[in-house]
Design a protein around this motif. Structure first.
Motif, PDB file in Angstrom:
ATOM      1  N   HIS A  57      -2.887  30.247   7.243  1.00 45.20           N
ATOM      2  CA  HIS A  57      -2.648  31.691   7.223  1.00 45.20           C
ATOM      3  C   HIS A  57      -3.641  32.393   6.284  1.00 45.20           C
ATOM      4  CE1 HIS A  57       1.023  30.804   9.378  1.00 45.20           C
ATOM      5  NE2 HIS A  57       1.347  32.085   9.418  1.00 45.20           N
ATOM      6  N   ALA A  58      -3.813  31.840   5.086  1.00 45.25           N
ATOM      7  CA  ALA A  58      -4.709  32.463   4.115  1.00 45.25           C
ATOM      8  C   ALA A  58      -6.159  32.402   4.580  1.00 45.25           C
ATOM      9  CB  ALA A  58      -4.569  31.775   2.756  1.00 45.25           C
ATOM     10  N   THR A  59      -6.574  31.237   5.080  1.00 41.92           N
ATOM     11  CA  THR A  59      -7.967  31.069   5.498  1.00 41.92           C
ATOM     12  C   THR A  59      -8.280  31.865   6.756  1.00 41.92           C
ATOM     13  OG1 THR A  59      -7.787  28.794   4.672  1.00 41.92           O
ATOM     14  CG2 THR A  59      -9.785  29.369   5.884  1.00 41.92           C
ATOM     15  N   ASN A  60      -7.445  31.717   7.781  1.00 44.26           N
ATOM     16  CA  ASN A  60      -7.723  32.397   9.041  1.00 44.26           C
ATOM     17  C   ASN A  60      -7.607  33.909   8.925  1.00 44.26           C
ATOM     18  OD1 ASN A  60      -8.365  30.194  10.746  1.00 44.26           O
ATOM     19  ND2 ASN A  60      -6.201  29.668  10.931  1.00 44.26           N
ATOM     20  N   SER A  61      -6.652  34.389   8.115  1.00 44.12           N
ATOM     21  CA  SER A  61      -6.540  35.839   7.936  1.00 44.12           C
ATOM     22  C   SER A  61      -7.767  36.381   7.217  1.00 44.12           C
ATOM     23  CB  SER A  61      -5.267  36.203   7.170  1.00 44.12           C
ATOM     24  OG  SER A  61      -5.297  35.710   5.841  1.00 44.12           O
ATOM     25  N   ILE A 118      -0.908  38.319   2.587  1.00 45.57           N
ATOM     26  CA  ILE A 118      -0.557  37.187   3.461  1.00 45.57           C
ATOM     27  C   ILE A 118      -0.564  35.880   2.676  1.00 45.57           C
ATOM     28  CG2 ILE A 118      -1.355  35.797   5.421  1.00 45.57           C
ATOM     29  CD1 ILE A 118      -2.408  38.453   6.632  1.00 45.57           C
ATOM     30  N   GLY A 119      -1.577  35.672   1.847  1.00 46.71           N
ATOM     31  CA  GLY A 119      -1.648  34.444   1.055  1.00 46.71           C
ATOM     32  C   GLY A 119      -0.486  34.322   0.088  1.00 46.71           C
ATOM     33  N   CYS A 120      -0.161  35.412  -0.592  1.00 46.19           N
ATOM     34  CA  CYS A 120       0.963  35.389  -1.545  1.00 46.19           C
ATOM     35  C   CYS A 120       2.278  35.098  -0.832  1.00 46.19           C
ATOM     36  CB  CYS A 120       1.049  36.723  -2.278  1.00 46.19           C
ATOM     37  SG  CYS A 120      -0.300  37.024  -3.451  1.00 46.19           S
ATOM     38  N   SER A 121       2.411  35.584   0.384  1.00 45.71           N
ATOM     39  CA  SER A 121       3.657  35.350   1.128  1.00 45.71           C
ATOM     40  C   SER A 121       3.858  33.872   1.423  1.00 45.71           C
ATOM     41  CB  SER A 121       3.649  36.143   2.440  1.00 45.71           C
ATOM     42  OG  SER A 121       2.751  35.581   3.391  1.00 45.71           O
ATOM     43  N   ARG A 122       2.782  33.120   1.596  1.00 43.90           N
ATOM     44  CA  ARG A 122       2.903  31.692   1.901  1.00 43.90           C
ATOM     45  C   ARG A 122       3.458  30.911   0.715  1.00 43.90           C
ATOM     46  NH1 ARG A 122       3.662  31.130   6.686  1.00 43.90           N
ATOM     47  NH2 ARG A 122       2.804  29.026   6.839  1.00 43.90           N
ATOM     48  N   VAL A 123       3.040  31.293  -0.475  1.00 45.17           N
ATOM     49  CA  VAL A 123       3.567  30.644  -1.681  1.00 45.17           C
ATOM     50  C   VAL A 123       5.018  31.054  -1.891  1.00 45.17           C
ATOM     51  CG1 VAL A 123       3.319  30.404  -4.180  1.00 45.17           C
ATOM     52  CG2 VAL A 123       1.278  30.525  -2.730  1.00 45.17           C
ATOM     53  N   GLY A 142      -0.654  36.800   9.481  1.00 39.52           N
ATOM     54  CA  GLY A 142      -1.680  35.770   9.372  1.00 39.52           C
ATOM     55  C   GLY A 142      -1.467  34.617  10.325  1.00 39.52           C
ATOM     56  N   GLY A 143      -0.492  34.768  11.223  1.00 38.72           N
ATOM     57  CA  GLY A 143      -0.217  33.716  12.195  1.00 38.72           C
ATOM     58  C   GLY A 143      -1.201  33.734  13.358  1.00 38.72           C
ATOM     59  N   VAL A 144      -1.215  32.655  14.118  1.00 39.81           N
ATOM     60  CA  VAL A 144      -2.160  32.511  15.227  1.00 39.81           C
ATOM     61  C   VAL A 144      -1.982  33.618  16.255  1.00 39.81           C
ATOM     62  CG1 VAL A 144      -2.863  31.037  17.146  1.00 39.81           C
ATOM     63  CG2 VAL A 144      -2.342  30.009  14.926  1.00 39.81           C
ATOM     64  N   THR A 145      -0.748  33.953  16.588  1.00 41.51           N
ATOM     65  CA  THR A 145      -0.491  34.956  17.628  1.00 41.51           C
ATOM     66  C   THR A 145      -1.049  36.321  17.244  1.00 41.51           C
ATOM     67  OG1 THR A 145       1.523  33.811  18.321  1.00 41.51           O
ATOM     68  CG2 THR A 145       1.279  36.108  18.990  1.00 41.51           C
ATOM     69  N   ILE A 146      -0.715  36.783  16.032  1.00 41.79           N
ATOM     70  CA  ILE A 146      -1.158  38.106  15.597  1.00 41.79           C
ATOM     71  C   ILE A 146      -2.671  38.141  15.422  1.00 41.79           C
ATOM     72  CG2 ILE A 146      -1.015  39.840  13.773  1.00 41.79           C
ATOM     73  CD1 ILE A 146       1.466  39.627  15.504  1.00 41.79           C
ATOM     74  N   LEU A 147      -3.231  37.106  14.809  1.00 44.71           N
ATOM     75  CA  LEU A 147      -4.683  37.086  14.602  1.00 44.71           C
ATOM     76  C   LEU A 147      -5.435  37.063  15.926  1.00 44.71           C
ATOM     77  CD1 LEU A 147      -5.077  34.636  11.575  1.00 44.71           C
ATOM     78  CD2 LEU A 147      -5.204  37.129  11.567  1.00 44.71           C
ATOM     79  N   THR A 148      -4.901  36.338  16.907  1.00 45.23           N
ATOM     80  CA  THR A 148      -5.524  36.313  18.230  1.00 45.23           C
ATOM     81  C   THR A 148      -5.463  37.687  18.882  1.00 45.23           C
ATOM     82  OG1 THR A 148      -4.916  33.976  18.527  1.00 45.23           O
ATOM     83  CG2 THR A 148      -5.481  35.229  20.509  1.00 45.23           C
ATOM     84  N   LEU A 149      -4.308  38.356  18.764  1.00 43.93           N
ATOM     85  CA  LEU A 149      -4.163  39.698  19.330  1.00 43.93           C
ATOM     86  C   LEU A 149      -5.099  40.693  18.657  1.00 43.93           C
ATOM     87  CD1 LEU A 149      -0.278  39.995  19.766  1.00 43.93           C
ATOM     88  CD2 LEU A 149      -2.002  39.930  21.583  1.00 43.93           C
ATOM     89  N   VAL A 150      -5.174  40.632  17.323  1.00 47.19           N
ATOM     90  CA  VAL A 150      -6.055  41.540  16.581  1.00 47.19           C
ATOM     91  C   VAL A 150      -7.503  41.339  17.008  1.00 47.19           C
ATOM     92  CG1 VAL A 150      -7.011  42.034  14.296  1.00 47.19           C
ATOM     93  CG2 VAL A 150      -4.544  41.809  14.587  1.00 47.19           C
ATOM     94  N   THR A 151      -7.904  40.074  17.107  1.00 48.24           N
ATOM     95  CA  THR A 151      -9.278  39.784  17.512  1.00 48.24           C
ATOM     96  C   THR A 151      -9.555  40.261  18.931  1.00 48.24           C
ATOM     97  OG1 THR A 151      -9.304  37.832  16.067  1.00 48.24           O
ATOM     98  CG2 THR A 151     -10.995  37.963  17.776  1.00 48.24           C
ATOM     99  N   ALA A 152      -8.606  39.994  19.833  1.00 44.85           N
ATOM    100  CA  ALA A 152      -8.779  40.401  21.228  1.00 44.85           C
ATOM    101  C   ALA A 152      -8.865  41.926  21.349  1.00 44.85           C
ATOM    102  CB  ALA A 152      -7.629  39.871  22.083  1.00 44.85           C
TER     103      ALA A 152
END
Length: 254
Positions: free
Chosen positions: A165-169, A204-209, A96-106
């Motif tokens: 992480h929760a929102t962007n994922s 991903i959300g549960c991991s943040r808590v 759910g991090g910026v790097t992975i989400l950017t790669l997935v989107t790209a």
């Protein structure tokens, strides 16, 4: 005489039929623009209401209880579960991090471009980029501090609400899933795509808590906002497809 190709024939999809408004025949057609507007309005309402409460010093007792439970009731305690769970949670949270989400989107955008599914590609770009901007603005406006009730298992620096992480994922994975569902035939396949994306977002959300870097209310709000954002773009996409296909929104069966 050669029979005409089905609208979902691979040859037509390869030629960019997506841009011509191809919609699987078994997809229902409710009032999409109304759904989109309602989703956006509800998103703003949720963020504004919860943000105002947090800004006024509101704090849920259940937030503290859940976070302490993850450390066996001790602020500096060992995380619950076997030792491998901590490593797994760190790996999951990275999805759910910026790097992975950017790669997935790209990667998704590149694939859609290669398949000449231009409409879906533009919707994915619009939904994910605008969503990321909205989350950043919400964080700046609310500026909720990170929880300090238990030790953090990963390093963080930005504000806490809503969980990025929760929102962007939710925005990325659910927007991708719902838009792809519009061009994929078969209820089972569409159900699999949506369930996979939803399970990934929940993990991903549960991991943040678990890692101690977000209040549960940050994650819950993030899930809700991300899901509504995806719903909004799903509705916009469906409306555009039906307009391109020349179908009536008031009488979809005609």
């Amino acid at each position: 005489m050669t029979a005409p190709l089905s609208p979902l024939h691979p040859a037509l999809l390869a030629e960019g039929a997506d841009a011509r408004g191809v919609v699987p025949g078994d997809v229902r057609h409710p009032p999409w623009l109304l759904i989109s507007g309602a989703a956006l309005g509800l998103t703003i309402l949720i963020v504004g209401a919860v943000g105002a409460l947090i800004g006024g010093g509101w704090e849920l007792a259940v937030d503290r209880a859940i976070m302490l439970w993850t450390r066996h009731g001790n602020a500096h305690g060992v995380p619950i579960g076997p030792r491998w769970v901590r490593a797994a949670m760190i790996d999951i949270t990275a999805l759910g991090g910026v790097t992975i989400l950017t790669l997935v989107t790209a990667i998704a955008v590149g694939f859609l471009a290669l398949k000449r599914l231009w409409l879906t590609m533009l919707l994915v770009i619009g939904g994910t980029v605008s969503g990321a901007i909205a989350v950043s603005i919400a964080k700046l406006l609310v500026a909720r501090p990170r929880p300090e009730i238990i030790d953090h298992l990963v390093t963080v620096s930005s504000a806490s609400f809503p969980s990025g992480h929760a929102t962007n994922s939710a925005i990325v994975y659910l927007t991708l899933a719902t838009l792809i569902m519009q061009i994929v035939p078969g209820r089972v396949v569409r159900g699999y795509i949506l369930c996979t994306a939803a399970l990934l977002v929940v993990a991903i959300g549960c991991s943040r808590v678990y890692l101690g870097v977000h209040w549960p209310s940050d994650v819950l709000t993030g899930w809700g906002v991300g899901a509504l954002w995806a719903l909004m773009w799903w509705a916009v996409g469906a409306w555009v497809r039906l307009r391109r296909a020349g179908r009536s929104l008031l009488h979809p069966g005609e």
